[in-house]
Write a protein that holds these residues in place. Structure first.
Motif, PDB file in Angstrom:
ATOM      1  N   GLU A  64       0.841  -1.212   0.000  1.00  0.00           N
ATOM      2  CA  GLU A  64       0.000   0.000   0.000  1.00  0.00           C
ATOM      3  C   GLU A  64       0.872   1.258   0.000  1.00  0.00           C
ATOM      4  N   PRO A  65       0.556   2.246  -0.863  1.00  0.00           N
ATOM      5  CA  PRO A  65       1.330   3.496  -0.828  1.00  0.00           C
ATOM      6  C   PRO A  65       1.174   4.189   0.537  1.00  0.00           C
ATOM      7  N   VAL A  66       2.251   4.769   1.031  1.00  0.00           N
ATOM      8  CA  VAL A  66       2.217   5.476   2.313  1.00  0.00           C
ATOM      9  C   VAL A  66       1.821   6.928   2.064  1.00  0.00           C
ATOM     10  N   GLN A  67       0.890   7.412   2.859  1.00  0.00           N
ATOM     11  CA  GLN A  67       0.425   8.800   2.698  1.00  0.00           C
ATOM     12  C   GLN A  67       1.011   9.684   3.795  1.00  0.00           C
ATOM     13  N   PRO A  68       1.260  10.963   3.475  1.00  0.00           N
ATOM     14  CA  PRO A  68       1.775  11.859   4.514  1.00  0.00           C
ATOM     15  C   PRO A  68       0.684  12.231   5.509  1.00  0.00           C
ATOM     16  N   ALA A  69       1.080  12.463   6.755  1.00  0.00           N
ATOM     17  CA  ALA A  69       0.124  12.888   7.782  1.00  0.00           C
ATOM     18  C   ALA A  69       0.811  13.885   8.698  1.00  0.00           C
TER      19      ALA A  69
END
Length: 462
Positions: free
Chosen positions: A425-430
């Motif tokens: 799964e692509p990692v999203q910024p938070a």
């Protein structure tokens, strides 16, 4: 003067703007850019003063070069000293800021950084030698451990022992609070900073800070009483520098700058390294190209050679462009009327150069949502087009150390370990407090040591 005019921006209540900004800063800023262009006004807490967000490189250049008598950062611009202290470079302005910056430049100079090469590699080796093959783990915690040790040993110059262990324990407690959201609120809203005893959140924070201060001051005192000119750590160098009047830094100044280097340098470097390892393993072609460049250096390459590698530099730059750990450069406070992009701003307005939005301008970085290190090999970007460390008189003073550490840690880890991402799964910024990090961290699995390097490293370490 009645012709003051703020750029357009959302008309919603400041509390709603604050909520949107806290919940999804990137989405909110991108929405505003789409609607209002590359200059817009937000009113977000705790001050609710108009904050003018700018992502136009020419305007950013103007901000970085405007005289500090007209536009400056520091405590008046809402920079919270908190843990850093009132003498921190971030909180100071005007002459005192200039003096501190001058004193800190030599110890943090690029050339000096090279002397920490062996130490950074040793620390990386120690941390990664604890990795278990085949077990998924969050790579961020390893990178935090590395960057933290580099600060304790290269910056504070602490040697193993009781004070080292105590300071390490207390600093980790203050840097990784059990309730980060509560801590965030406390630091942002001064009204909540009430000491209601040792169990209250602010009371706890104050007592921790107090214990840390005692240890730091004890270390400074010990060094003053037993000077050792052979020491090359940053604290020793800071203690040796003198200003134009021949005055050294006071103990309070030393303490505040140490805390600033720690707080500004620990999480930021660890997060950037985590993002870099994510992209390198998310895109096999990037990894292949990087390994080829590293392997070409042969066995036991010199730290300086690693630092100069063009593709490694491009990978680090693209990592810092894509999701800059600091989304915004430091706020600047308008002190006398200022015209920016045709708008007349009045004293009291805040100007915010937006790093993230500038790094995602399609005219500068086509396909800005794609990770492409090549763009940094194909052209040079100016300091107002690529600004992961801010700019002007507020450019991050630890930049040389951060980049050197980032390159050396990556080179050491990649040369020695076969690893892969645990999830596809692509990692999203938070948002992580004031910073931007990989949401949910980055899980990796170690598959083993890299064959061709294995023999070399075993002989060089034994």
């Amino acid at each position: 003067m009645s012709n003051f005019k703020l750029p357009d921006g959302p008309k919603t209540h400041p509390w709603i703007q604050t909520y949107q900004w806290l919940k999804d800063p990137l989405g909110y800023m991108e929405e505003c850019t789409e609607k209002y262009g590359d200059i817009f006004t937000l009113r977000v807490g705790p001050v609710f003063k108009p904050q003018v967000f700018i992502s136009n490189p020419q305007a950013i250049q103007q901000i970085f070069t405007t005289d500090t008598k007209q536009l400056d950062s520091g405590a008046p611009a809402g920079i919270q000293a908190g843990l850093l202290g009132k003498k921190s470079l971030l909180a100071l302005e005007g002459k005192p800021h200039q003096r501190q910056r001058k004193l800190l430049m030599p110890p943090l100079h690029g050339e000096r950084m090279l002397s920490y090469g062996d130490l950074i590699r040793e620390i990386t080796q120690e941390v990664t030698n604890k990795w278990q093959i085949g077990e998924p783990f969050n790579i961020l915690s390893s990178m935090q451990e590395i960057s933290f040790e580099v600060i304790l040993k290269a910056v504070f110059g602490l040697r193993e022992g009781r004070r080292y262990q105590e300071l390490k324990k207390l600093l980790l407690k203050i840097l990784n609070p059990k309730q980060p959201f509560v801590r965030g609120l406390l630091l942002v809203f001064p009204l909540l900073q009430k000491d209601l005893g040792a169990w209250s959140p602010w009371g706890k924070f104050l007592r921790l800070t107090d214990q840390i201060n005692k240890l730091i001051y004890a270390e400074i005192k010990e060094r003053q009483e037993n000077p050792d000119p052979s020491r090359t750590d940053i604290l020793s160098l800071m203690m040796a520098t003198k200003d134009e009047e021949g005055q050294p830094m006071t103990d309070v100044e030393l303490r505040d700058e140490l805390m600033t280097l720690l707080v500004a340098g620990h999480e930021t470097t660890a997060t950037s390294l985590t993002w870099a390892l994510y992209w390198i393993h998310h895109l096999p072609q990037v990894r292949e190209k990087l390994l080829q460049e590293l392997d070409n250096l042969g066995q036991q390459p010199d730290a300086n050679e690693i630092f100069k590698l063009p593709y490694l530099n491009a990978v680090c730059s693209e990592t810092l462009r894509m999701y800059p750990v600091a989304m915004l450069a430091l706020n600047r406070l308008v002190k006398s009327p200022l015209e920016v992009m045709g708008y007349n701003l009045e004293p009291g307005n805040l100007v915010v150069p937006c790093i993230y939005l500038t790094h995602h301008r399609e005219d500068l970085y086509p396909d800005s949502k794609q990770f492409k290190p090549e763009r940094f090999l194909e052209r040079q970007f100016s300091t107002s087009e690529f600004l992961p460390f801010g700019g002007g008189n507020r450019r991050c003073i630890g930049m040389a150390l951060a980049l050197f550490e980032m390159k050396l840690v990556l080179a050491t880890v990649l040369s020695q370990w076969q690893m892969e991402l645990a999830d596809t799964e692509p990692v999203q910024p938070a948002r992580k407090g004031a910073l931007l990090g990989p949401g949910g961290g980055v899980k990796m699995v170690i598959r083993g040591r890299r064959e061709q390097q294995q023999r070399v490293f075993e002989t060089s370490v034994s």
